[in-house]
Design an enzyme around this catalytic site. Structure first.
Site, PDB file in Angstrom:
ATOM      1  N   HIS A 107       0.867  -1.192   0.000  1.00  0.00           N
ATOM      2  CA  HIS A 107       0.000   0.000   0.000  1.00  0.00           C
ATOM      3  C   HIS A 107       0.890   1.224   0.000  1.00  0.00           C
ATOM      4  O   HIS A 107       1.965   1.237   0.609  1.00  0.00           O
ATOM      5  CB  HIS A 107      -0.886  -0.007   1.255  1.00  0.00           C
ATOM      6  CG  HIS A 107      -1.366   1.355   1.664  1.00  0.00           C
ATOM      7  ND1 HIS A 107      -0.725   2.114   2.629  1.00  0.00           N
ATOM      8  CD2 HIS A 107      -2.411   2.105   1.228  1.00  0.00           C
ATOM      9  CE1 HIS A 107      -1.364   3.260   2.775  1.00  0.00           C
ATOM     10  NE2 HIS A 107      -2.386   3.286   1.940  1.00  0.00           N
ATOM     11  N   GLY A 259     -18.569  11.214   1.745  1.00  0.00           N
ATOM     12  CA  GLY A 259     -19.423  10.843   0.632  1.00  0.00           C
ATOM     13  C   GLY A 259     -18.646  10.532  -0.623  1.00  0.00           C
ATOM     14  O   GLY A 259     -19.118  10.780  -1.738  1.00  0.00           O
TER      15      GLY A 259
END
Length: 300
Positions: A107, A259
């Site tokens: 990662h 969101g």
């Protein structure tokens, strides 16, 4: 902060996404697919995923730039003074899940935040790093990984590598398992004390250094033989990756709370994974050997 500086950062991040995708395609032989997306509250990004490649079962490299009127809870939990500020956040994040269990999962992430409020100075900072999660670790691979991290940090002071190496060990830690996620690397956040130009240059060096750290390990392990035992252990250990990302990772929480695009945020999940109740490897096995690497140690 003048927003042409934000554009300068975005330009680098987008070029870094290109560079890393090109480098991974060169290793694997397969191209990435791209999704361009927009966020209703402001911003958007480019998600690129390589699926079922020759070496990589799934590799995702995301660029995003999101903005809004209020900082999300995940960003203000350790910076409560930023509540009520508008924000811009941009970055590149990647996760690679190889097919061969002998090639480590990895990662990397580089990011930039600006939090603003009328009448007061903007607050900005950089963050990022890279970490390695082998299932069948090889000392020379891990030492190369940390040597690359050390060389990236060296121009920024003798305390930089030890500080960010320790932070990585502490951040990528599964408290409920009492083990690290892997063998670490670098992790930094809230970086602004060096000033904008130097902080940006360090972030560039970390981003550009990722392939230098990872590609030689892929080349060294890609032809290592494995069978069903190694594959099943890989799938079992991938479960730890899922546990960390869903329980502890601030980036995952930030994306969901703002969101962001769910498919892009959860791109870090492995395509196949398994859990097994009270699994214990044979004490003298190579699978048992992994436990020795899940405790922080000095590699150089």
């Amino acid at each position: 902060m003048k927003h042409n500086l934000l554009e300068q950062v975005k330009s680098f991040f987008m070029s870094l996404q290109d560079e890393i995708c090109n480098g991974l395609t060169e290793l694997d032989g397969k191209e990435f697919e791209q999704d361009q997306w927009t966020r209703e509250e402001g911003g958007g990004g480019r998600s690129r995923v390589l699926k079922d490649g020759n070496l990589f079962e799934q590799a995702g490299v995301n660029f995003s730039h999101v903005f809004g009127a209020n900082m999300p809870a995940s960003a203000t939990a350790h910076r409560p003074e930023l509540q009520g500020r508008s924000f811009n956040a941009c970055g590149v994040s990647l996760v690679i899940h190889p097919k061969n269990p002998h090639i480590p999962t990895t990662h990397a992430n580089v990011r930039f935040f600006i939090a603003e409020k009328e009448g007061v100075e903007p607050v900005w900072w950089f963050g990022g790093g890279f970490d390695l999660t082998p299932f069948y670790p090889v000392d020379s691979d891990v030492k190369h990984w940390h040597q690359t991290a050390f060389e990236i940090c060296a121009p920024y002071g003798s305390d930089t590598y030890p500080k960010y190496k320790k932070w990585c060990d502490e951040y990528f830690y599964l408290k409920h398992r009492d083990e690290t996620r892997g063998v670490g690397g670098l992790f930094f956040d809230d970086l602004n004390e060096w000033g904008f130009e130097k902080s940006l240059q360090f972030t560039k060096d970390v981003g550009n250094g990722f392939l230098q750290a990872y590609a030689p390990i892929v080349q060294a392990r890609k032809n290592d033989e494995y069978g069903e035992q190694e594959r099943q252990f890989q799938l079992y250990r991938r479960g730890r990756y899922v546990e960390f990302n869903l329980v502890f990772d601030r980036g995952t929480l930030f994306g969901l709370q703002t969101g962001g695009r769910t498919e892009s945020i959860l791109m870090s999940m492995p395509p196949l994974v398994r859990w097994e109740y009270q699994y214990q490897p044979d004490p003298e096995s190579k699978e048992a050997n992994l436990a020795e690497y899940l405790v922080p140690r000095e590699w150089l």
